[in-house]
Design an enzyme around this catalytic site. Structure first.
Site, PDB file in Angstrom:
ATOM      1  N   LYS A  71     -10.665  -9.144  -0.052  1.00  0.00           N
ATOM      2  CA  LYS A  71      -9.295  -8.987   0.419  1.00  0.00           C
ATOM      3  C   LYS A  71      -8.943  -7.517   0.294  1.00  0.00           C
ATOM      4  O   LYS A  71      -9.336  -6.857  -0.673  1.00  0.00           O
ATOM      5  CB  LYS A  71      -8.366  -9.836  -0.468  1.00  0.00           C
ATOM      6  CG  LYS A  71      -6.855  -9.650  -0.239  1.00  0.00           C
ATOM      7  CD  LYS A  71      -6.424 -10.378   1.012  1.00  0.00           C
ATOM      8  CE  LYS A  71      -4.919 -10.393   1.185  1.00  0.00           C
ATOM      9  NZ  LYS A  71      -4.271 -11.421   0.343  1.00  0.00           N
ATOM     10  N   SER A  77      -5.714  -4.453   1.767  1.00  0.00           N
ATOM     11  CA  SER A  77      -4.592  -4.112   2.632  1.00  0.00           C
ATOM     12  C   SER A  77      -5.133  -3.554   3.940  1.00  0.00           C
ATOM     13  O   SER A  77      -6.223  -2.972   3.985  1.00  0.00           O
ATOM     14  CB  SER A  77      -3.693  -3.074   1.968  1.00  0.00           C
ATOM     15  OG  SER A  77      -3.196  -3.545   0.735  1.00  0.00           O
ATOM     16  N   THR A  97      -0.194  -1.856   2.201  1.00  0.00           N
ATOM     17  CA  THR A  97       0.687  -1.949   3.365  1.00  0.00           C
ATOM     18  C   THR A  97       2.130  -1.723   2.943  1.00  0.00           C
ATOM     19  O   THR A  97       2.919  -1.133   3.686  1.00  0.00           O
ATOM     20  CB  THR A  97       0.544  -3.329   4.030  1.00  0.00           C
ATOM     21  OG1 THR A  97      -0.825  -3.539   4.378  1.00  0.00           O
ATOM     22  CG2 THR A  97       1.402  -3.434   5.280  1.00  0.00           C
ATOM     23  N   ALA A  98       2.485  -2.176   1.740  1.00  0.00           N
ATOM     24  CA  ALA A  98       3.852  -1.997   1.240  1.00  0.00           C
ATOM     25  C   ALA A  98       4.232  -0.522   1.202  1.00  0.00           C
ATOM     26  O   ALA A  98       5.340  -0.144   1.612  1.00  0.00           O
ATOM     27  CB  ALA A  98       3.981  -2.613  -0.150  1.00  0.00           C
ATOM     28  N   HIS A 107       4.434 -10.177  -2.765  1.00  0.00           N
ATOM     29  CA  HIS A 107       3.992 -11.466  -3.287  1.00  0.00           C
ATOM     30  C   HIS A 107       5.176 -12.313  -3.755  1.00  0.00           C
ATOM     31  O   HIS A 107       6.239 -12.314  -3.128  1.00  0.00           O
ATOM     32  CB  HIS A 107       2.974 -11.275  -4.420  1.00  0.00           C
ATOM     33  CG  HIS A 107       1.735 -10.544  -4.019  1.00  0.00           C
ATOM     34  ND1 HIS A 107       1.110 -10.729  -2.816  1.00  0.00           N
ATOM     35  CD2 HIS A 107       0.993  -9.603  -4.672  1.00  0.00           C
ATOM     36  CE1 HIS A 107       0.039  -9.963  -2.741  1.00  0.00           C
ATOM     37  NE2 HIS A 107      -0.040  -9.262  -3.843  1.00  0.00           N
TER      38      HIS A 107
END
Length: 273
Positions: free
Chosen positions: A55, A57, A109-110, A148
């Site tokens: 996983k 971003s 991404t945040a 999240h």
């Protein structure tokens, strides 16, 4: 053949991979060794090529697309799923440009969406995503970007939303938000990548067949999270795009890649090959 597989301990990821790593489906000769870490750690490891499958971003994928191939399954992508910029109070709050802002990692991404909404922010404090609410509450930082399950809990702690960074993205682009994806090392080959993709999808289907029951694996890694919040988390971040991107998902990712490469002044990433 054993493959290392990195993902976060958040309910959406453990929901997706539960059957894959715990014998819920037949994986043939493949065995998956799960490595659970926060997304920024996984982003950093992607640059080192530490895991076979991970996983990460989307910005981390763009930076490492020469080494990792994007899989068409397991992604967190959608509308209304973006990170939130929060604060302890809004009265007399200065512009975000002049605030110390906690972020869940530089390559997330945040962080990209924060700069997309507020291009001149500069006083950033990277930290583990689960520590951001407390850092804002204690006054260690002025604001925080939460991701999240924290988007479901910040109001209970008396924190206030300054901006929905995903909403800003959607208003400007009209597209879904590409948050995180699953990628596999290119050196493992296209055939193996296809097999892994099929098995992740089968694992996801297996979990959906038993939903709304929350498995012990999801509960174990969600720690003290309430089951209702676990379900909210799963229902928000696991959707049709998680099963496969489809035309609109691919368009959203392409659009994100163009904006990212334009801002970063880098070459276009390898996405669909």
């Amino acid at each position: 053949m054993k493959l290392t597989l990195g993902f976060s301990p958040c309910p959406n990821d453990t929901f997706i991979f539960d059957a894959l790593v715990n014998g819920g489906i037949d994986t043939g000769e493949l065995r998956y060794e799960p490595v659970l870490e926060d997304v920024q750690t996984l982003n950093e490891w992607a640059a080192q090529g530490r895991l076979d499958i991970s996983k990460m971003s989307f910005p981390a994928l763009f930076q490492n697309s020469g080494d990792y191939r994007l899989l068409n399954v397991g992604a967190a992508l959608g509308k209304g799923v973006g990170p939130l910029l929060i604060a302890r109070r809004l009265v007399d709050l200065p512009s975000p440009d002049h605030c110390r802002i906690a972020i869940p990692g530089v390559n997330t991404t945040a962080n990209f969406l924060l700069h997309h909404a507020f291009p001149t922010v500069s006083q950033l404090v990277p930290m583990l995503f689960s520590n951001i609410e407390d850092a804002v509450l204690s006054g260690d930082v002025d604001m925080g970007v939460i991701i999240h399950e924290n988007r479901f809990t910040y109001q209970q702690k008396g924190l206030l939303k300054v901006a929905d960074l995903g909403e800003v993205w959607e208003q400007k682009t009209g597209a879904a938000i590409p948050l995180g994806c699953i990628a596999i090392r290119r050196e493992l080959g296209e055939e193996l990548a296809h097999t892994v993709e099929l098995q992740i999808r089968e694992s996801l289907i297996h979990s959906f067949k038993h939903y709304p029951a929350v498995s012990s694996y999801v509960k174990e890694h969600a720690q003290a999270m309430d089951e209702a919040v676990m379900r909210q988390h799963i229902e928000l971040y696991v959707n049709d795009y998680t099963m496969e991107f489809g035309e609109s998902g691919r368009a959203a990712i392409d659009g994100f890649a163009r904006i990212y490469t334009d801002k970063a002044k880098t070459d276009a990433p390898r996405l669909w090959e």
